[in-house]
Design a protein around this motif. Structure first.
Motif: not given
Length: 292
Positions: A23-28, A53-59, A84-93
């Motif tokens: 699945l995609t990070i965005k969908s989750l 991860y294909t785009a963005g930065e996080s932890k 645990a994830f840290q999502f943001n609007d720029h994160l993809e994968g």
């Protein structure tokens, strides 16, 4: 307030799933409010997982440690680890999930070192930084397209299996480059045997001599092996292993510190509290409250 960290099981929406899903990070991220447990809160996995991860930065949290992630970072987690994830609007994968049974089915098609390097959480870092030239993203994208296709293909399972093998072989090769000093050797074999013994007997003994005797080697030799493999002494590795097990049990059950102490092989609960605080700086109860 939740009483424990949830144990997240493999639950595919795809009928007749063989034990692997992507699945995609965005969908989750978009679904996080609609699912039983918010993936941004700590949870324990009952399956294996690879996050690309294909785009963005996080932890991302792996066993109580936050790791920085960015484009082309891969995080691989084994069954039982805390995530645990840290999502943001720029994160993809992409997120690939697969059961222990699926992994076992694939063992014969995968290089032996692959299983050692990708799924030995006590020996290797969970992070791989993938070079652009490695072409991993194309195969993962292809896997996602195949999996998401609405058209049923009689040979679809074989396609998944082939792509899985390619992706894992590429990751193993990258991991091997990052851990070139850990080649197949008598010392690595002995270390893995030591770790296997520790998984069985950690609640019986925290004494390095106990394990050296079972391995038919001297304490000094076991110490040298650990220093070479993981840059700590045998005793330090044992303590780190026990503390990680204690943390996982503390936050994933309603077990009291007293019961936990006995289950980990401590004769007195006060000794466990002192041991835990010495290695973490927290009492068991304060640690549990902090994470929950």
């Amino acid at each position: 307030m939740e009483k424990e960290i949830p144990h997240i099981v493999f639950d595919s929406q795809k009928p007749d799933n063989s034990g692997i899903e992507i699945l995609t990070i965005k969908s989750l991220s978009l679904r996080k409010k609609d699912i039983v447990h918010n993936p941004e809160k700590a949870h324990q996995l009952a399956f294996n997982m690879i996050v690309f991860y294909t785009a963005g930065e996080s932890k991302q949290l792996v066993d109580f440690v936050w790791h920085d992630v960015k484009k082309n970072t891969i995080i691989h987690l084994s069954k039982g680890q805390i995530n645990a994830f840290q999502f943001n609007d720029h994160l993809e994968g992409f997120i690939i999930l697969f059961t222990e049974d699926y992994l076992k089915q694939q063992i014969n098609t995968l290089p032996k070192n692959e299983l050692i390097r990708l799924f030995n959480s006590h020996l290797f870092s969970p992070i791989i930084q993938v070079p652009e030239a490695a072409n991993v993203s194309n195969y993962i994208q292809l896997f996602y397209e195949e999996y998401s296709s609405l058209q049923e293909d009689y040979n679809q399972e074989n396609t998944y299996s082939a792509l899985y093998s390619i992706i894992f072989s590429k990751l193993e090769r990258l991991k091997q480059y990052q851990t070139f000093h850990l080649k197949r050797s008598d010392k690595l074999n002995s270390f893995l045997e030591f770790k296997s013994l520790l998984e069985v007997h950690f609640n019986t003994s925290r004494n390095a001599d106990f394990y050296a005797e079972k391995l038919n080697i001297s304490y000094k030799h076991l110490n040298n092996i650990c220093k070479e493999m993981v840059t700590v002494t045998a005793k330090q590795f044992i303590d780190a292993f026990v503390i990680l097990e204690a943390k996982r049990l503390l936050i994933n059950s309603e077990i009291k510190s007293t019961e936990l102490a006995y289950s980990l092989g401590f004769e007195e609960s006060t000794n466990f509290v002192k041991y835990f605080k010495k290695h973490t700086g927290f009492t068991p109860n304060s640690f549990k409250k902090d994470y929950i």
